[in-house]
Design a protein around this motif. Structure first.
Motif, PDB file in Angstrom:
ATOM      1  N   LEU A   1       0.866  -1.178   0.000  1.00  0.00           N
ATOM      2  CA  LEU A   1       0.000   0.000   0.000  1.00  0.00           C
ATOM      3  C   LEU A   1       0.900   1.224   0.000  1.00  0.00           C
ATOM      4  N   LEU A   2       0.930   1.937  -1.117  1.00  0.00           N
ATOM      5  CA  LEU A   2       1.821   3.085  -1.275  1.00  0.00           C
ATOM      6  C   LEU A   2       1.057   4.366  -0.955  1.00  0.00           C
ATOM      7  N   GLY A   3       0.673   4.486   0.284  1.00  0.00           N
ATOM      8  CA  GLY A   3      -0.131   5.608   0.749  1.00  0.00           C
ATOM      9  C   GLY A   3      -1.038   5.139   1.871  1.00  0.00           C
ATOM     10  N   ARG A   4      -2.235   5.686   1.932  1.00  0.00           N
ATOM     11  CA  ARG A   4      -3.189   5.301   2.974  1.00  0.00           C
ATOM     12  C   ARG A   4      -4.502   4.845   2.357  1.00  0.00           C
ATOM     13  N   ALA A   5      -5.241   4.085   3.147  1.00  0.00           N
ATOM     14  CA  ALA A   5      -6.572   3.637   2.732  1.00  0.00           C
ATOM     15  C   ALA A   5      -7.491   3.661   3.943  1.00  0.00           C
ATOM     16  N   THR A   6      -8.755   3.880   3.706  1.00  0.00           N
ATOM     17  CA  THR A   6      -9.764   3.852   4.756  1.00  0.00           C
ATOM     18  C   THR A   6     -10.633   2.622   4.553  1.00  0.00           C
ATOM     19  N   VAL A   7     -10.799   1.855   5.613  1.00  0.00           N
ATOM     20  CA  VAL A   7     -11.517   0.587   5.539  1.00  0.00           C
ATOM     21  C   VAL A   7     -12.730   0.631   6.471  1.00  0.00           C
ATOM     22  N   GLU A   8     -13.860   0.223   5.969  1.00  0.00           N
ATOM     23  CA  GLU A   8     -15.086   0.092   6.756  1.00  0.00           C
ATOM     24  C   GLU A   8     -15.257  -1.373   7.119  1.00  0.00           C
TER      25      GLU A   8
ATOM     26  N   PRO B   1       4.096  -0.454   4.601  1.00  0.00           N
ATOM     27  CA  PRO B   1       3.481  -0.716   3.294  1.00  0.00           C
ATOM     28  C   PRO B   1       3.155  -2.178   3.027  1.00  0.00           C
ATOM     29  N   LEU B   2       4.001  -3.107   3.504  1.00  0.00           N
ATOM     30  CA  LEU B   2       3.737  -4.513   3.231  1.00  0.00           C
ATOM     31  C   LEU B   2       2.622  -5.050   4.120  1.00  0.00           C
ATOM     32  N   THR B   3       2.619  -4.660   5.387  1.00  0.00           N
ATOM     33  CA  THR B   3       1.567  -5.100   6.301  1.00  0.00           C
ATOM     34  C   THR B   3       0.227  -4.509   5.888  1.00  0.00           C
ATOM     35  N   ALA B   4       0.222  -3.196   5.651  1.00  0.00           N
ATOM     36  CA  ALA B   4      -1.008  -2.543   5.216  1.00  0.00           C
ATOM     37  C   ALA B   4      -1.452  -3.082   3.862  1.00  0.00           C
ATOM     38  N   GLY B   5      -0.480  -3.359   2.985  1.00  0.00           N
ATOM     39  CA  GLY B   5      -0.821  -3.887   1.672  1.00  0.00           C
ATOM     40  C   GLY B   5      -1.456  -5.262   1.748  1.00  0.00           C
ATOM     41  N   ALA B   6      -0.901  -6.133   2.596  1.00  0.00           N
ATOM     42  CA  ALA B   6      -1.476  -7.474   2.758  1.00  0.00           C
ATOM     43  C   ALA B   6      -2.900  -7.381   3.286  1.00  0.00           C
ATOM     44  N   PHE B   7      -3.113  -6.488   4.264  1.00  0.00           N
ATOM     45  CA  PHE B   7      -4.443  -6.335   4.856  1.00  0.00           C
ATOM     46  C   PHE B   7      -5.443  -5.820   3.825  1.00  0.00           C
ATOM     47  N   VAL B   8      -5.098  -4.745   3.133  1.00  0.00           N
ATOM     48  CA  VAL B   8      -6.021  -4.158   2.162  1.00  0.00           C
ATOM     49  C   VAL B   8      -6.283  -5.142   1.022  1.00  0.00           C
ATOM     50  N   ASP B   9      -5.255  -5.865   0.598  1.00  0.00           N
ATOM     51  CA  ASP B   9      -5.436  -6.876  -0.440  1.00  0.00           C
ATOM     52  C   ASP B   9      -6.455  -7.927  -0.002  1.00  0.00           C
TER      53      ASP B   9
ATOM     54  N   VAL C   1      -8.788  -7.550   2.304  1.00  0.00           N
ATOM     55  CA  VAL C   1     -10.098  -6.896   2.375  1.00  0.00           C
ATOM     56  C   VAL C   1     -10.730  -6.869   0.988  1.00  0.00           C
ATOM     57  N   GLN C   2      -9.936  -6.487  -0.017  1.00  0.00           N
ATOM     58  CA  GLN C   2     -10.453  -6.427  -1.385  1.00  0.00           C
ATOM     59  C   GLN C   2     -10.895  -7.804  -1.893  1.00  0.00           C
ATOM     60  N   LYS C   3     -10.246  -8.846  -1.426  1.00  0.00           N
ATOM     61  CA  LYS C   3     -10.590 -10.203  -1.828  1.00  0.00           C
ATOM     62  C   LYS C   3     -11.792 -10.760  -1.064  1.00  0.00           C
ATOM     63  N   GLY C   4     -12.271 -10.023  -0.051  1.00  0.00           N
ATOM     64  CA  GLY C   4     -13.383 -10.512   0.760  1.00  0.00           C
ATOM     65  C   GLY C   4     -12.975 -11.583   1.753  1.00  0.00           C
TER      66      GLY C   4
ATOM     67  N   VAL D   1     -18.816  -9.089   9.595  1.00  0.00           N
ATOM     68  CA  VAL D   1     -19.828  -9.379   8.578  1.00  0.00           C
ATOM     69  C   VAL D   1     -19.243  -9.111   7.200  1.00  0.00           C
ATOM     70  N   LYS D   2     -18.657  -7.911   7.048  1.00  0.00           N
ATOM     71  CA  LYS D   2     -18.073  -7.541   5.754  1.00  0.00           C
ATOM     72  C   LYS D   2     -17.075  -6.408   5.965  1.00  0.00           C
ATOM     73  N   ALA D   3     -15.972  -6.469   5.244  1.00  0.00           N
ATOM     74  CA  ALA D   3     -14.991  -5.375   5.258  1.00  0.00           C
ATOM     75  C   ALA D   3     -14.814  -4.877   3.833  1.00  0.00           C
ATOM     76  N   LYS D   4     -14.713  -3.560   3.676  1.00  0.00           N
ATOM     77  CA  LYS D   4     -14.505  -3.007   2.340  1.00  0.00           C
ATOM     78  C   LYS D   4     -13.681  -1.731   2.418  1.00  0.00           C
TER      79      LYS D   4
END
Length: 357
Positions: free
Chosen positions: A167-174, A192-200, A202-205, A342-345
């Motif tokens: 993650l090359l920056g920031r993201a907001t997750v609900e 970046p790698l930890t945040a990237g793994a998490f956001v990835d 989340v995107q995969k459900g 329930v769901k993360a996005k």
């Protein structure tokens, strides 16, 4: 303090906490004098050099002690000096912004001037609620101005991790849970790698429908253990568990340390850029056997101020913090072992995710 909390505090002091992850090292709560406001931590963690804006930010943040003591005269003085500082530094601040952002920056500076007037007006009539709201809005505007100053990503991620998302920056997750919704900001500038793994994931459900597998009052709330025998995310291409290194950035260092604790580095008094210092700090779990085997499990750190023994912070420097809950604290405090996600996005910043180098 009631008996339950007294006993829990004694457990902390004796170092008898359970593991975070499969079998990681014991952990205690962070120091009592840490900055506890997640939005302030995130502002301070931006990779920028903006002394004028940051001086204004820190002046406003430092008013909390005077507010608690009801020193309204001192608050009025600080508010007026903040107005003067902005007036004298406005042009320099505007010129420091990229040319493409100066129109937006000028509008934000106009807004900030009005907000500082409201801060001052609240101090002059000793209106605590109005002061807090005006200060919150002013600090939010300062944060937006500081975000405009962030340039290119500040360091090179080691080539050995080229296959990992980042993650090359920031993201907001609900994160919708069985008790309600929490909002978290995930910081790729410093992890970046930890945040990237998490956001990835989340995107995969990946986290949708997963339960909380560990819930301890005033300590951690953990999830991310997939159904079945696996303990992490299995990459469908390699058929192997994808793992993420321990990743911790220290102020003054150009890039994070990887797979080394503060003890390993001899930095026993270090404070990470992203500390475990507030309710809802997001932490990446790993086992006790290795620092680089975290895969998908993460935890919310349940900071409890009354149980914070100064100088006994064994979480910072042993686990990667990668973001903070910024809204939904009441929901977070209600969650337990019977609850789940329930769901993360991702609701903002998805464009900052890259699948690999």
């Amino acid at each position: 303090m009631d008996l339950k909390r007294w006993l829990l505090a004694l457990v902390v002091l004796l170092g008898l906490w359970g593991p975070i992850g499969a079998a990681p090292a014991n952990a205690a709560l962070p120091p009592g004098n840490a900055v506890k406001d997640p939005t302030a931590i995130l502002r301070n963690a931006l990779p920028i050099d903006a002394p004028d804006l940051q001086e204004l930010q820190h002046r406003l943040e430092s008013t909390s002690d005077d507010l608690r003591a009801k020193r309204w005269s001192a608050l009025t003085t600080t508010a007026r000096r903040s107005q003067t500082l902005l007036s004298s530094k406005r042009e320099a601040i505007l010129k420091s912004l990229p040319s493409s952002d100066q129109t937006q920056g000028n509008a934000l500076l106009d807004r900030l001037e009005t907000q500082l007037q409201e801060v001052t007006a609240a101090t002059e009539v000793s209106d605590r609620d109005s002061f807090l709201e005006a200060r919150r809005m002013a600090l939010s505007t300062i944060g937006q101005l500081e975000a405009l100053l962030v340039g290119d990503f500040p360091f090179e991620i080691p080539a050995e991790y080229a296959d990992l998302p980042r993650l090359l920056g920031r993201a907001t997750v609900e994160i919708e849970t069985t008790q309600g919704t929490v909002i978290a900001v995930v910081d790729g500038y410093n992890a970046p790698l930890t945040a990237g793994a998490f956001v990835d994931l989340v995107q995969k459900g990946f986290y949708d429908g997963l339960p909380f597998t560990r819930a301890e009052d005033f300590y951690v709330l953990q999830t991310g253990d997939p159904k079945g025998p696996e303990t992490g995310y299995i990459d469908p291409k390699t058929k192997a568990e994808r793992t993420v290194p321990l990743e911790i950035k220290v102020p003054g260092e150009a890039e994070p340390f990887y797979n080394a604790t503060f003890e390993d580095l001899g930095q026993f008094t270090a404070q990470p850029v992203l500390p475990f210092a507030t309710l809802g700090t997001l932490g990446w779990a790993h086992s006790d056997e290795a620092l680089n085997d975290g895969s998908s499990q993460f935890f919310f750190f349940l900071y409890e101020a009354e149980l914070t023994p100064a100088g006994l912070n064994l979480v910072d420097g042993r686990y990667s913090a990668f973001g903070y809950v910024v809204d939904g604290f009441d929901v977070l405090e209600e969650l337990g072992i019977e609850d789940g996600i329930v769901k993360a996005k991702v609701i903002e910043g998805a464009e900052n995710l890259q699948a690999h180098a």
